[in-house]
Write a protein that holds these residues in place. Structure first.
Motif, PDB file in Angstrom:
ATOM      1  N   MET A   1       0.741  -1.402   0.068  1.00  0.00           N
ATOM      2  CA  MET A   1      -0.029  -0.014  -0.055  1.00  0.00           C
ATOM      3  C   MET A   1       0.993   1.257  -0.155  1.00  0.00           C
ATOM      4  O   MET A   1       1.858   1.393   0.665  1.00  0.00           O
ATOM      5  N   GLN A   2       0.504   2.147  -0.935  1.00  0.00           N
ATOM      6  CA  GLN A   2       1.212   3.640  -0.963  1.00  0.00           C
ATOM      7  C   GLN A   2       1.080   4.385   0.090  1.00  0.00           C
ATOM      8  O   GLN A   2      -0.060   4.453   0.454  1.00  0.00           O
ATOM      9  N   ARG A   3       2.047   5.137   0.668  1.00  0.00           N
ATOM     10  CA  ARG A   3       1.701   6.243   1.415  1.00  0.00           C
ATOM     11  C   ARG A   3       0.715   7.189   0.875  1.00  0.00           C
ATOM     12  O   ARG A   3       1.132   7.529  -0.360  1.00  0.00           O
ATOM     13  N   PRO A   4       0.072   8.266   1.630  1.00  0.00           N
ATOM     14  CA  PRO A   4      -0.618   9.218   1.027  1.00  0.00           C
ATOM     15  C   PRO A   4       0.157  10.288   0.265  1.00  0.00           C
ATOM     16  O   PRO A   4      -0.413  10.747  -0.884  1.00  0.00           O
ATOM     17  N   ILE A   5       1.306  10.496   0.620  1.00  0.00           N
ATOM     18  CA  ILE A   5       2.224  11.391  -0.220  1.00  0.00           C
ATOM     19  C   ILE A   5       2.391  10.913  -1.448  1.00  0.00           C
ATOM     20  O   ILE A   5       2.520  11.630  -2.398  1.00  0.00           O
ATOM     21  N   GLN A   6       2.646   9.727  -1.453  1.00  0.00           N
ATOM     22  CA  GLN A   6       3.179   8.885  -2.544  1.00  0.00           C
ATOM     23  C   GLN A   6       1.990   8.899  -3.737  1.00  0.00           C
ATOM     24  O   GLN A   6       2.036   9.092  -4.908  1.00  0.00           O
ATOM     25  N   LYS A   7       0.772   8.842  -2.952  1.00  0.00           N
ATOM     26  CA  LYS A   7      -0.486   8.741  -3.920  1.00  0.00           C
ATOM     27  C   LYS A   7      -0.645  10.115  -4.512  1.00  0.00           C
ATOM     28  O   LYS A   7      -1.005  10.160  -5.657  1.00  0.00           O
ATOM     29  N   GLU A   8      -0.405  11.219  -3.627  1.00  0.00           N
ATOM     30  CA  GLU A   8      -0.723  12.668  -4.097  1.00  0.00           C
ATOM     31  C   GLU A   8       0.344  12.997  -4.911  1.00  0.00           C
ATOM     32  O   GLU A   8      -0.066  13.609  -6.090  1.00  0.00           O
TER      33      GLU A   8
END
Length: 51
Positions: A1-8
């Motif tokens: 699962m990707q971290r929120p910053i990486q997704k952003e």
């Protein structure tokens, strides 16, 4: 699962790609013809020079 910053970052990159393709597609095509410049690099260069 990707971290929120990486997704952003990925989401913003995709949005930037769409905007560049819509407004400067001819320049994008020319930049991508150079073998050492990939899609991401060409979009970032355009973002710097066309601000």
């Amino acid at each position: 699962m990707q971290r929120p910053i990486q997704k952003e970052v990925k989401t913003l990159g995709n949005k930037l790609s769409i905007l560049v393709k819509a407004s400067h597609q001819d320049v994008l095509i020319r930049l991508k013809m150079m073998p050492w410049i990939d899609n991401k690099t060409s979009i970032m260069l355009m973002a710097i020079f066309f601000q």
